[in-house]
Design an enzyme around this catalytic site. Structure first.
Site, PDB file in Angstrom:
ATOM      1  N   LYS A  69     -21.484 -32.062 -18.006  1.00 41.45           N
ATOM      2  CA  LYS A  69     -22.115 -32.657 -16.311  1.00 41.45           C
ATOM      3  C   LYS A  69     -21.154 -32.365 -15.200  1.00 41.45           C
ATOM      4  CE  LYS A  69     -20.496 -36.884 -18.530  1.00 41.45           C
ATOM      5  NZ  LYS A  69     -19.302 -38.532 -18.234  1.00 41.45           N
ATOM      6  N   ILE A 132     -18.857 -23.678 -14.905  1.00 39.38           N
ATOM      7  CA  ILE A 132     -17.730 -21.887 -15.013  1.00 39.38           C
ATOM      8  C   ILE A 132     -18.012 -21.704 -16.135  1.00 39.38           C
ATOM      9  CG2 ILE A 132     -15.722 -24.489 -15.822  1.00 39.38           C
ATOM     10  CD1 ILE A 132     -14.080 -23.040 -13.984  1.00 39.38           C
ATOM     11  N   ILE A 133     -17.367 -20.216 -16.355  1.00 42.88           N
ATOM     12  CA  ILE A 133     -17.243 -19.234 -17.434  1.00 42.88           C
ATOM     13  C   ILE A 133     -15.752 -19.503 -17.399  1.00 42.88           C
ATOM     14  CG2 ILE A 133     -17.397 -17.694 -18.717  1.00 42.88           C
ATOM     15  CD1 ILE A 133     -20.058 -19.287 -18.244  1.00 42.88           C
ATOM     16  N   ASP A 134     -15.154 -19.824 -18.531  1.00 46.28           N
ATOM     17  CA  ASP A 134     -13.433 -19.691 -18.584  1.00 46.28           C
ATOM     18  C   ASP A 134     -13.320 -18.432 -19.795  1.00 46.28           C
ATOM     19  OD1 ASP A 134     -11.187 -20.096 -19.145  1.00 46.28           O
ATOM     20  OD2 ASP A 134     -10.976 -22.075 -19.032  1.00 46.28           O
ATOM     21  N   GLY A 136     -15.568 -17.797 -21.824  1.00 49.17           N
ATOM     22  CA  GLY A 136     -17.219 -17.760 -22.296  1.00 49.17           C
ATOM     23  C   GLY A 136     -17.081 -18.012 -24.252  1.00 49.17           C
ATOM     24  N   LYS A 137     -16.276 -18.295 -24.678  1.00 47.65           N
ATOM     25  CA  LYS A 137     -16.757 -19.254 -25.926  1.00 47.65           C
ATOM     26  C   LYS A 137     -17.964 -20.422 -25.957  1.00 47.65           C
ATOM     27  CE  LYS A 137     -11.925 -18.239 -28.358  1.00 47.65           C
ATOM     28  NZ  LYS A 137     -10.788 -19.153 -28.015  1.00 47.65           N
ATOM     29  N   ASP A 190     -14.029 -31.558 -13.835  1.00 40.66           N
ATOM     30  CA  ASP A 190     -13.304 -32.745 -13.785  1.00 40.66           C
ATOM     31  C   ASP A 190     -11.867 -32.420 -14.587  1.00 40.66           C
ATOM     32  OD1 ASP A 190     -14.551 -32.645 -16.286  1.00 40.66           O
ATOM     33  OD2 ASP A 190     -13.762 -33.506 -16.894  1.00 40.66           O
TER      34      ASP A 190
HETATM   35  N1  HPA Z   1     -11.742 -26.676 -14.336  1.00 36.78           N
HETATM   36  C1  HPA Z   1     -12.502 -27.663 -14.801  1.00 36.78           C
HETATM   37  N2  HPA Z   1     -13.424 -27.711 -15.869  1.00 36.78           N
HETATM   38  C2  HPA Z   1     -12.974 -26.352 -16.460  1.00 36.78           C
HETATM   39  C3  HPA Z   1     -11.879 -25.895 -16.076  1.00 36.78           C
HETATM   40  C4  HPA Z   1     -11.672 -25.900 -14.375  1.00 36.78           C
HETATM   41  O1  HPA Z   1     -10.872 -24.771 -14.100  1.00 36.78           O
HETATM   42  N3  HPA Z   1     -11.945 -24.497 -16.889  1.00 36.78           N
HETATM   43  C5  HPA Z   1     -13.301 -24.952 -18.249  1.00 36.78           C
HETATM   44  N4  HPA Z   1     -13.561 -25.934 -17.670  1.00 36.78           N
HETATM   45 MG    MG Z   2     -15.052 -30.649 -18.194  1.00 41.03          MG
END
Ligand code: HPA
Ligand code: MG
Length: 214
Positions: A69, A132-134, A136-137, A190
């Site tokens: 979402k 968002i790419i955190d 990357g997994k 979220d």
């Molecule tokens: N915020 C929300 N959702 C996320 C984040 C974040 O910083 N990192 C990975 N999913």
């Molecule tokens: Mg989320």
């Protein structure tokens, strides 16, 4: 895949802005620490991404796939800018949309397990938009999944990329902002489903984390 995607880099020392300088929904007033990326800046950067994407698509039909979402706001705004370019330039590219839903986070931690729900027209895929790419997994897993449909081309656009030691080294083709490894919310991002109804990207407060904890 682009090895170097230019973007706005937000440094580790950046603290953002006092909440009182912006309009924040009253129900979140004590759940947030700072405004981190104001809504206007998100839109201005998105407008430019739209131009860069259109320049690189070379006339291919685009299936824009939204990763729900968290990607829905960015997706809608990015497509609005792309539509404006299509209306106002000599060259225009036809576009259809599709949606896929991923879930991997509980509270502010990744569960390591990725659930994929939805998407119908993946065989003609040529573009993808996510929030968002955190590490990357999640994106690596999704790209693996999309391969099964033999897409002609896949380009990944992400509004945010985190600088984190946990990164698997994945970098999308187009990036809005590179941010430090902090948990942010708003603009459809979220914390346990809350804060999607917030325009700015903000840093959540300890009180907010506690209040919406699962
Ligand atoms: N915020 C929300 N959702 C996320 C984040 C974040 O910083 N990192 C990975 N999913
Ligand atoms: Mg989320």
């Amino acid at each position: 895949m682009a090895t170097d995607s230019p973007c706005i880099v937000i440094g580790d020392e950046e603290r953002g802005y006092d909440l009182d300088l912006f309009c924040i929904p009253k129900h979140y007033a004590s759940d947030l620490e700072r405004v981190y990326i104001p809504h206007g800046l998100i839109l201005d950067r998105t407008e430019r991404l739209a131009r860069d994407i259109m320049r690189d698509m070379g006339g291919h039909h685009i299936v824009a796939l939204c990763v729900l979402k968290g990607g829905y706001k960015f997706f809608a705004d990015l497509l609005d800018y792309i539509k404006a370019l299509n209306r106002n330039s000599d060259r225009s590219i036809p576009m259809t949309v599709d949606f896929i839903r991923l879930k991997s986070y509980c509270n502010d931690q990744s569960t390591g397990e990725i659930k994929v729900i939805g998407g119908d027209d993946l065989s003609t895929l040529t573009g993808k938009v996510c929030d968002i790419i955190d590490t990357g997994k999640t994106m690596k897993t999704l790209l693996q999944l999309l391969k099964q449909y033999n897409p002609k081309m896949v380009k990944v656009v992400s509004l945010l990329v985190k600088r984190t030691e946990r990164s698997v080294g994945y970098r999308p083709d187009f990036i809005g902002f590179e941010v430090p490894d902090i948990f942010v919310v708003g603009y459809a991002l979220d914390y346990n489903e809350y804060f999607r109804d917030l325009n700015h990207i903000c840093v959540i407060s300890e009180k907010g984390k506690e209040k919406y904890k699962e």
